[in-house]
Design a protein around this motif. Structure first.
Motif, PDB file in Angstrom:
ATOM      1  N   THR A   5      44.286  43.557  25.616  1.00 22.47           N
ATOM      2  CA  THR A   5      43.588  44.600  24.851  1.00 22.47           C
ATOM      3  C   THR A   5      43.327  45.810  25.741  1.00 22.47           C
ATOM      4  N   HIS A   6      42.889  45.539  26.979  1.00 18.22           N
ATOM      5  CA  HIS A   6      42.646  46.639  27.923  1.00 18.22           C
ATOM      6  C   HIS A   6      43.932  47.405  28.203  1.00 18.22           C
ATOM      7  N   VAL A   7      45.022  46.669  28.392  1.00 19.88           N
ATOM      8  CA  VAL A   7      46.306  47.324  28.695  1.00 19.88           C
ATOM      9  C   VAL A   7      46.773  48.154  27.491  1.00 19.88           C
ATOM     10  N   PRO A  39      40.837  46.481  37.115  1.00 21.05           N
ATOM     11  CA  PRO A  39      39.424  46.154  37.315  1.00 21.05           C
ATOM     12  C   PRO A  39      39.162  44.640  37.384  1.00 21.05           C
ATOM     13  N   ASP A  40      39.908  43.862  36.622  1.00 18.33           N
ATOM     14  CA  ASP A  40      39.625  42.429  36.600  1.00 18.33           C
ATOM     15  C   ASP A  40      40.128  41.697  37.842  1.00 18.33           C
ATOM     16  N   PHE A  41      40.796  42.406  38.755  1.00 16.70           N
ATOM     17  CA  PHE A  41      41.129  41.773  40.032  1.00 16.70           C
ATOM     18  C   PHE A  41      39.860  41.472  40.827  1.00 16.70           C
ATOM     19  N   GLU A  46      32.961  40.146  43.066  1.00 18.30           N
ATOM     20  CA  GLU A  46      31.890  40.052  42.073  1.00 18.30           C
ATOM     21  C   GLU A  46      32.421  40.626  40.774  1.00 18.30           C
ATOM     22  N   HIS A  47      32.729  39.732  39.860  1.00 16.25           N
ATOM     23  CA  HIS A  47      33.413  40.135  38.640  1.00 16.25           C
ATOM     24  C   HIS A  47      32.574  41.115  37.829  1.00 16.25           C
ATOM     25  N   ARG A  48      33.278  42.088  37.253  1.00 15.09           N
ATOM     26  CA  ARG A  48      32.673  43.139  36.425  1.00 15.09           C
ATOM     27  C   ARG A  48      31.747  44.049  37.233  1.00 15.09           C
ATOM     28  N   ARG A  49      31.886  43.983  38.563  1.00  9.59           N
ATOM     29  CA  ARG A  49      31.092  44.870  39.396  1.00  9.59           C
ATOM     30  C   ARG A  49      31.946  45.548  40.466  1.00  9.59           C
ATOM     31  N   PHE A  51      35.160  46.144  41.044  1.00  9.17           N
ATOM     32  CA  PHE A  51      36.198  47.120  40.668  1.00  9.17           C
ATOM     33  C   PHE A  51      35.944  47.750  39.303  1.00  9.17           C
ATOM     34  N   HIS A  52      34.738  47.604  38.764  1.00  8.74           N
ATOM     35  CA  HIS A  52      34.422  48.179  37.456  1.00  8.74           C
ATOM     36  C   HIS A  52      33.479  49.373  37.644  1.00  8.74           C
ATOM     37  N   PHE A  53      33.918  50.548  37.168  1.00  8.38           N
ATOM     38  CA  PHE A  53      33.099  51.752  37.348  1.00  8.38           C
ATOM     39  C   PHE A  53      32.968  52.478  36.007  1.00  8.38           C
ATOM     40  N   LEU A  88      38.526  53.340  31.168  1.00  5.98           N
ATOM     41  CA  LEU A  88      38.408  52.830  29.790  1.00  5.98           C
ATOM     42  C   LEU A  88      38.116  51.329  29.786  1.00  5.98           C
ATOM     43  N   HIS A  89      38.793  50.607  30.653  1.00  7.96           N
ATOM     44  CA  HIS A  89      38.569  49.166  30.771  1.00  7.96           C
ATOM     45  C   HIS A  89      37.096  48.877  31.074  1.00  7.96           C
ATOM     46  N   ALA A  90      36.559  49.578  32.092  1.00 11.30           N
ATOM     47  CA  ALA A  90      35.178  49.323  32.502  1.00 11.30           C
ATOM     48  C   ALA A  90      34.198  49.681  31.378  1.00 11.30           C
ATOM     49  N   SER A  92      34.831  49.780  28.144  1.00  9.16           N
ATOM     50  CA  SER A  92      34.958  48.913  26.978  1.00  9.16           C
ATOM     51  C   SER A  92      34.444  47.508  27.260  1.00  9.16           C
ATOM     52  N   ASP A  93      34.326  47.125  28.528  1.00 12.11           N
ATOM     53  CA  ASP A  93      33.692  45.834  28.814  1.00 12.11           C
ATOM     54  C   ASP A  93      32.248  45.825  28.292  1.00 12.11           C
ATOM     55  N   ALA A  94      31.617  47.000  28.225  1.00  9.02           N
ATOM     56  CA  ALA A  94      30.236  47.073  27.750  1.00  9.02           C
ATOM     57  C   ALA A  94      30.119  46.822  26.247  1.00  9.02           C
TER      58      ALA A  94
END
Ligand SMILES: [Zn+2]
Length: 184
Positions: A5-7, A39-41, A46-49, A51-53, A88-90, A92-94
């Motif tokens: 979905t992110h891709v 980002p999910d690498f 610390e997942h969702r932190r 590489f997520h901005f 967008l990935h970061a 939309s995770d919200a």
């Protein structure tokens, strides 16, 4: 939300640009796919932190787009597509759920980390969990622009991604039961 979905979200953004400037389609697509996944690498950190901005990423994405427009080249346009897709990935995770595998029994209130304010953003759960029916529906909708604009290997990748997404979504709830306890 599913990785696909992110891709597809990143690809949907670059598809009109690639349509208008077909000679830059390859870096746009490569940047969007990598940026949607990257980002999910941080799963291993610390997942969702790590590489997520979701907030600071907007500035980087804006700067990337400005550079890509001012000095269009394979490199700048690829970097811009990467920055936009990753941001967008970061964000939309919200609007999804938390990162937990089993949201029915174990709900997390940490959707994604906002490095600017120094706190976790809570999950809005418009997409209740990754692989939810609404996630699969969103993946299908987001794949449409890409399927319309591209052909050849890009279309093939998207079709395979769609098949995997729908398969995953159809098994998602059962997957939880199959998982060993230590993995959850
Ligand atoms: Zn993520």
């Amino acid at each position: 939300m599913m990785a696909t979905t992110h891709v597809f979200a990143g690809l949907a953004v670059v598809a009109p640009v690639a349509y208008a400037v077909p000679e830059l389609a390859s870096p746009l697509v490569a940047g969007a796919i990598l940026g949607g996944l990257a980002p999910d690498f941080d799963l291993v950190l610390e997942h969702r932190r790590s590489f997520h901005f979701p907030v600071a990423g907007a500035v980087v994405a804006g700067a990337g787009v400005a550079l890509g427009v001012a000095v269009p080249s394979q490199l700048t346009v690829g970097v811009a597509a990467f920055a936009v897709a990753a941001w967008l990935h970061a964000v939309s995770d919200a609007i999804g759920g938390g990162p937990e595998m089993d949201p029915w029994n174990d709900r997390s209130e940490r959707a994604v980390y906002d490095h600017v304010r120094g706190r976790w953003v809570r999950p809005r759960r418009w997409i209740r969990y990754d692989g939810a029916p609404e996630d699969a529906a969103l993946a299908v909708v987001l794949a449409v622009p890409t399927l319309l604009v591209f052909d050849g290997w890009i279309r093939a990748i998207v079709l395979v991604g769609l098949a995997v997404s729908l398969g995953y979504a159809s098994l998602r709830r059962r997957l939880v039961a199959w998982l060993p306890d230590w993995l959850e």
